[in-house]
Design a protein around this motif. Sequence first.
Motif, PDB file in Angstrom:
ATOM      1  N   ALA A 291      10.631  10.048 -30.153  1.00  0.00           N
ATOM      2  CA  ALA A 291      10.236  10.032 -31.557  1.00  0.00           C
ATOM      3  C   ALA A 291       9.322   8.848 -31.858  1.00  0.00           C
ATOM      4  CB  ALA A 291      11.473   9.996 -32.444  1.00  0.00           C
ATOM      5  N   VAL A 292       9.610   7.714 -31.251  1.00  0.00           N
ATOM      6  CA  VAL A 292       8.765   6.532 -31.432  1.00  0.00           C
ATOM      7  C   VAL A 292       7.424   6.726 -30.734  1.00  0.00           C
ATOM      8  CG1 VAL A 292       8.548   4.063 -30.948  1.00  0.00           C
ATOM      9  CG2 VAL A 292      10.752   5.000 -31.679  1.00  0.00           C
ATOM     10  N   LEU A 293       7.466   7.203 -29.505  1.00  0.00           N
ATOM     11  CA  LEU A 293       6.254   7.349 -28.714  1.00  0.00           C
ATOM     12  C   LEU A 293       5.248   8.321 -29.320  1.00  0.00           C
ATOM     13  CD1 LEU A 293       7.823   7.374 -25.149  1.00  0.00           C
ATOM     14  CD2 LEU A 293       5.971   5.856 -25.895  1.00  0.00           C
ATOM     15  N   LEU A 294       5.730   9.384 -29.941  1.00  0.00           N
ATOM     16  CA  LEU A 294       4.823  10.410 -30.446  1.00  0.00           C
ATOM     17  C   LEU A 294       4.432  10.226 -31.912  1.00  0.00           C
ATOM     18  CD1 LEU A 294       6.155  13.676 -28.780  1.00  0.00           C
ATOM     19  CD2 LEU A 294       4.539  11.981 -27.906  1.00  0.00           C
ATOM     20  N   ASP A 295       5.039   9.273 -32.602  1.00  0.00           N
ATOM     21  CA  ASP A 295       4.762   9.063 -34.022  1.00  0.00           C
ATOM     22  C   ASP A 295       3.351   8.489 -34.207  1.00  0.00           C
ATOM     23  OD1 ASP A 295       4.636   8.397 -36.690  1.00  0.00           O
ATOM     24  OD2 ASP A 295       6.619   7.478 -36.755  1.00  0.00           O
ATOM     25  N   PRO A 296       2.419   9.267 -34.768  1.00  0.00           N
ATOM     26  CA  PRO A 296       1.049   8.770 -34.912  1.00  0.00           C
ATOM     27  C   PRO A 296       0.905   7.670 -35.960  1.00  0.00           C
ATOM     28  CG  PRO A 296       1.277  10.873 -36.031  1.00  0.00           C
ATOM     29  CD  PRO A 296       2.576  10.630 -35.303  1.00  0.00           C
ATOM     30  N   ASP A 297       1.916   7.514 -36.792  1.00  0.00           N
ATOM     31  CA  ASP A 297       1.844   6.511 -37.857  1.00  0.00           C
ATOM     32  C   ASP A 297       2.518   5.194 -37.473  1.00  0.00           C
ATOM     33  OD1 ASP A 297       0.540   8.309 -39.610  1.00  0.00           O
ATOM     34  OD2 ASP A 297       2.470   9.229 -40.095  1.00  0.00           O
ATOM     35  N   LEU A 298       3.001   5.118 -36.248  1.00  0.00           N
ATOM     36  CA  LEU A 298       3.698   3.917 -35.787  1.00  0.00           C
ATOM     37  C   LEU A 298       2.873   3.254 -34.685  1.00  0.00           C
ATOM     38  CD1 LEU A 298       6.337   2.308 -36.152  1.00  0.00           C
ATOM     39  CD2 LEU A 298       7.306   3.668 -34.288  1.00  0.00           C
ATOM     40  N   PRO A 299       2.132   2.196 -35.001  1.00  0.00           N
ATOM     41  CA  PRO A 299       1.296   1.548 -33.988  1.00  0.00           C
ATOM     42  C   PRO A 299       2.135   0.987 -32.837  1.00  0.00           C
ATOM     43  CG  PRO A 299       0.683   0.824 -36.196  1.00  0.00           C
ATOM     44  CD  PRO A 299       1.988   1.563 -36.328  1.00  0.00           C
ATOM     45  N   LEU A 300       1.620   1.147 -31.628  1.00  0.00           N
ATOM     46  CA  LEU A 300       2.276   0.610 -30.445  1.00  0.00           C
ATOM     47  C   LEU A 300       1.245  -0.105 -29.586  1.00  0.00           C
ATOM     48  CD1 LEU A 300       4.697   3.353 -28.998  1.00  0.00           C
ATOM     49  CD2 LEU A 300       5.333   1.069 -29.789  1.00  0.00           C
ATOM     50  N   ALA A 301       1.572  -1.314 -29.157  1.00  0.00           N
ATOM     51  CA  ALA A 301       0.714  -1.990 -28.198  1.00  0.00           C
ATOM     52  C   ALA A 301       0.729  -1.192 -26.898  1.00  0.00           C
ATOM     53  CB  ALA A 301       1.212  -3.405 -27.955  1.00  0.00           C
TER      54      ALA A 301
ATOM     55  N   ASP B 208       0.815  14.878 -32.922  1.00  0.00           N
ATOM     56  CA  ASP B 208       1.466  13.653 -32.477  1.00  0.00           C
ATOM     57  C   ASP B 208       0.428  12.594 -32.095  1.00  0.00           C
ATOM     58  OD1 ASP B 208       0.591  14.059 -29.796  1.00  0.00           O
ATOM     59  OD2 ASP B 208       2.356  15.289 -29.354  1.00  0.00           O
ATOM     60  N   ARG B 209       0.908  11.474 -31.571  1.00  0.00           N
ATOM     61  CA  ARG B 209       0.049  10.335 -31.244  1.00  0.00           C
ATOM     62  C   ARG B 209      -1.098  10.731 -30.316  1.00  0.00           C
ATOM     63  NH1 ARG B 209       1.236   5.030 -31.434  1.00  0.00           N
ATOM     64  NH2 ARG B 209       3.459   5.485 -31.692  1.00  0.00           N
ATOM     65  N   TYR B 210      -0.841  11.624 -29.380  1.00  0.00           N
ATOM     66  CA  TYR B 210      -1.839  11.957 -28.371  1.00  0.00           C
ATOM     67  C   TYR B 210      -2.772  13.066 -28.820  1.00  0.00           C
ATOM     68  CZ  TYR B 210       1.326   9.034 -25.774  1.00  0.00           C
ATOM     69  OH  TYR B 210       2.106   7.982 -25.395  1.00  0.00           O
ATOM     70  N   GLU B 211      -2.261  14.019 -29.586  1.00  0.00           N
ATOM     71  CA  GLU B 211      -3.108  15.098 -30.074  1.00  0.00           C
ATOM     72  C   GLU B 211      -4.175  14.596 -31.033  1.00  0.00           C
ATOM     73  OE1 GLU B 211       0.178  18.738 -29.804  1.00  0.00           O
ATOM     74  OE2 GLU B 211      -0.443  17.938 -31.745  1.00  0.00           O
TER      75      GLU B 211
END
Length: 210
Positions: free
Chosen positions: A50-60, A153-156
Motif C-alpha cells: 500500500a505504501v509502495l504503490l501510493d502515488p501521493d506518498l513520496p518515497l526516496a 498507482d505510483r508506477y502507472e
Amino acid sequence: MSLFITFEGGEAAGKSTQIRLLRAALERRGLDCIATREPGGSPAAEAMRAVLLDPDLPLAPEAELLLVFAARADHLAATVLPALDRGVIVLCDRFADSTLAYQGFGVQADARTRTLIDELTARLPRQPDLTFVLNVSPGTAAERLRHRGGTTDRYETRDAAFHARVRAGFLAIAAAHPARCVRIDADAPAEAVHDAILSVVSTRTGHKRG
C-alpha cells in the motif's frame, strides 16, 4: 512437486490473467498450486505494498528499494517457502526481476544501487525455477490501461520513457538468463499466450497437454 514460477513484465502485460488461467489448468490436472504477488503476498507485505504503490506518498529511491526487499523477505518467509516445502506449485506475479527492471533500469539507478540490487537478490533464500517475461508493446499496454480504468498507482503514473526503460530492462534480464526466463509475446490474445505458457509448464511438470 514444488515449482516456483514467476511472471514478469511491464504494466498491462497480462500477468494476473495468465496466472489465473495457468492455475486453473494445473488444478484441472490435479496439481496443487497457489497464486501470489509482489509486492504483497503476506499480511505484512500487503501493508508495505500500500505504501509502495501510493502515488501521493513520496518515497526516496533508497527507501523504495529497501521497502521492496523488506516486503519480499516477509512474503518468502510467510507464503512462498512454506508452500514449496509442502510440494505446492507457486505462481507469483512479479519477483526480483521486477525490482531490477523498475528500481534499476526504470529509474536509471547508479552503479552502486545496481550492485545493491544484485547483492540483495543473491541473498534471497529461493530463486524462481521458471520465469515468464511477458513482453507487451507500448501501444497495446496503453490501450489495455485505458480499458482498465480505475485509479493509477505510483508506477502507472510514470512517463513513457520510464516504461520504455522498464521494458528494455525485462528484455535484457530475459536475454541474460535464458535457462530460467522464457520470453512471451504478450500482444497476442490471452488464450494464445496461455497456450504458449502451458506448453512450457507441461514440459517442466511432465504432464502432457490436453
